[in-house]
Design a protein around this motif. Structure first.
Motif, short mmCIF file in Angstrom:
data_model
loop_
_atom_site.label_atom_id
_atom_site.label_comp_id
_atom_site.label_asym_id
_atom_site.label_seq_id
_atom_site.Cartn_x
_atom_site.Cartn_y
_atom_site.Cartn_z
N ASP A 37 -2.02 11.18 6.68
CA ASP A 37 -1.50 10.67 5.42
C ASP A 37 -1.94 11.62 4.31
OD1 ASP A 37 -0.26 7.63 4.68
OD2 ASP A 37 -1.01 8.81 2.98
N VAL A 38 -1.18 11.60 3.22
CA VAL A 38 -1.47 12.47 2.08
C VAL A 38 -2.37 11.74 1.08
CG1 VAL A 38 0.48 11.84 0.58
CG2 VAL A 38 -0.22 14.25 0.77
N ASP A 39 -2.62 10.47 1.33
CA ASP A 39 -3.38 9.64 0.38
C ASP A 39 -4.86 9.59 0.80
OD1 ASP A 39 -2.74 7.17 -1.74
OD2 ASP A 39 -4.54 6.88 -0.50
N LEU A 62 -6.12 14.24 6.54
CA LEU A 62 -5.52 14.26 5.21
C LEU A 62 -4.57 15.45 5.15
CD1 LEU A 62 -5.59 12.99 2.31
CD2 LEU A 62 -7.32 14.72 1.76
N ALA A 63 -3.28 15.20 5.20
CA ALA A 63 -2.31 16.30 5.21
C ALA A 63 -0.94 15.78 4.80
CB ALA A 63 -2.24 16.94 6.59
N ASP A 64 -0.06 16.73 4.51
CA ASP A 64 1.28 16.42 4.03
C ASP A 64 2.27 16.64 5.17
OD1 ASP A 64 3.78 16.50 2.69
OD2 ASP A 64 2.76 17.03 0.83
N VAL A 65 3.06 15.61 5.48
CA VAL A 65 4.01 15.75 6.60
C VAL A 65 5.10 16.77 6.30
CG1 VAL A 65 3.64 13.37 7.36
CG2 VAL A 65 5.58 13.89 5.89
C1 LIG Z 1 5.10 2.64 2.93
S1 LIG Z 1 3.65 3.41 3.57
C2 LIG Z 1 3.91 3.20 5.31
C3 LIG Z 1 2.62 3.09 6.10
C4 LIG Z 1 2.82 2.91 7.61
N1 LIG Z 1 3.47 4.08 8.18
C5 LIG Z 1 3.61 1.68 7.91
O1 LIG Z 1 4.82 1.81 8.19
O2 LIG Z 1 3.09 0.58 7.89
C6 LIG Z 1 4.08 5.13 3.36
C7 LIG Z 1 2.92 6.06 3.59
O3 LIG Z 1 3.42 7.40 3.64
C8 LIG Z 1 2.50 8.23 2.96
N2 LIG Z 1 3.19 9.45 2.55
C9 LIG Z 1 4.19 9.58 1.64
N3 LIG Z 1 4.56 10.87 1.55
C10 LIG Z 1 3.79 11.56 2.43
C11 LIG Z 1 3.70 12.92 2.79
N4 LIG Z 1 4.49 13.83 2.22
N5 LIG Z 1 2.79 13.29 3.73
C12 LIG Z 1 1.98 12.36 4.30
N6 LIG Z 1 2.02 11.05 3.99
C13 LIG Z 1 2.92 10.65 3.07
C14 LIG Z 1 2.01 7.40 1.80
O4 LIG Z 1 0.78 7.89 1.29
C15 LIG Z 1 1.90 6.04 2.46
O5 LIG Z 1 0.63 5.83 2.99
#
Ligand SMILES: C[S@@+](CC[C@H](N)C(=O)[O-])C[C@H]1O[C@@H](n2cnc3c(N)ncnc32)[C@H](O)[C@@H]1O
Length: 274
Positions: A112-114, A135-138
């Protein structure tokens, strides 16, 4: 002898967290009834939920869908490795909990990026070898796939389930979500799976959904892009869509006695790489 990789490095610091800037991970945590959110997250989450009361319900339905998919992957399809992209703040029914209930040997990588989501995940996974949080960006598949923790935990020469639940609607078309999906699946072998859930247009009240998306983007700095099932289906063209196909998440292997909602707002699918 090669140098041992310091798997804990780089250390995660929470100093860059701005509690006044709402984040998608923490707003979602608020909708799920979690405690890992700040006043700013609750204020945005509350305002959007007042405009779209079915959104927190959709968030819970999405968690239930995630749980059913992971159960099916591990218990029925024999998957032992899972890569959870955009994993969110840990909540009831985390991927490793559902997977390990069926196979205690299952390995899981959360991405996750958070920072709050990953810090909380790491504390939860501290004594669980085979489960790690990155901790990374998809949007940078190469960075995620090349991360030492992923490399040490998943064997990409064996099938992996790539999970992208409720994350790609935060990637606008300019971010080429279809290419992100393709890049992750290209790194996997035959017999791997892709599971996706994604927000779809609210056909009953498109104006309210657009207003909510606009205010969400204004406060979080992150766009929300609903995509039609037809748009989403193009992401699965090279894969074998598993029954029941790309459907409303309520209709995907539903629990007995659960009535599909009229306005589910989220579609999902599971597909296999041949
Ligand atoms: C709505 S939550 C969904 C969490 C979990 N996957 C679920 O379905 O219960 C979306 C998650 O995607 C993460 N996110 C959004 N953009 C992202 C990115 N570019 N890279 C990694 N994580 C990302 C947000 O930080 C958040 O934790």
């Amino acid at each position: 002898m090669t140098d041992p990789v310091d798997l804990a490095s780089p250390a995660l610091t929470l100093s860059d967290i701005d509690p006044n800037k709402p984040s998608p991970a923490r707003i979602y945590d608020f909708w799920l009834g979690g405690s890992q959110n700040f006043a700013a997250d609750r204020e945005v989450g509350q305002r959007i939920a007042e405009a779209m009361p079915h959104l927190p319900i959709a968030a819970r339905a999405n968690r239930a869908f995630l749980s059913r998919v992971v159960h099916h992957l591990v218990a029925d399809l024999g998957i032992t490795q899972l890569l959870d992209l955009g994993s969110g703040v840990p909540a009831a029914g985390n991927v490793h909990e559902v997977a390990r209930a069926h196979n205690p040997e299952a390995n899981v990588i959360y991405v996750d990026v958070d920072s709050v989501a990953i810090a909380h995940a790491r504390s939860l996974l501290e004594d669980l070898p085979g489960c790690e949080a990155i901790l990374a960006d998809v949007r940078s598949p190469a960075t995620v796939l090349g991360h030492p923790l992923l490399q040490a935990t998943l064997d990409l020469k064996q099938p992996v389930a790539v999970l992208m639940f409720a994350v790609l609607h935060f990637v606008p078309d300019e971010g080429a979500p279809e290419e992100i999906v393709r890049d992750f699946m290209q790194a996997t072998v035959s017999g791997s799976y892709l599971a996706i859930s994604h927000g779809v247009p609210d056909v009953h009240d498109p104006g309210t959904q657009q207003d909510a998306a606009d205010s969400y983007a204004a406060r979080t700095g992150i766009p929300f892009v609903a995509r039609t099932p037809e748009q989403l289906s193009t992401w699965f063209t090279d894969l074998e869509l598993m029954p029941p196909g790309l459907v409303s998440i309520d209709e995907w292997m539903p629990e007995p006695l659960v009535e599909p909602r009229e306005n589910p707002l989220i579609y999902g699918a599971l597909a296999r790489k041949s």
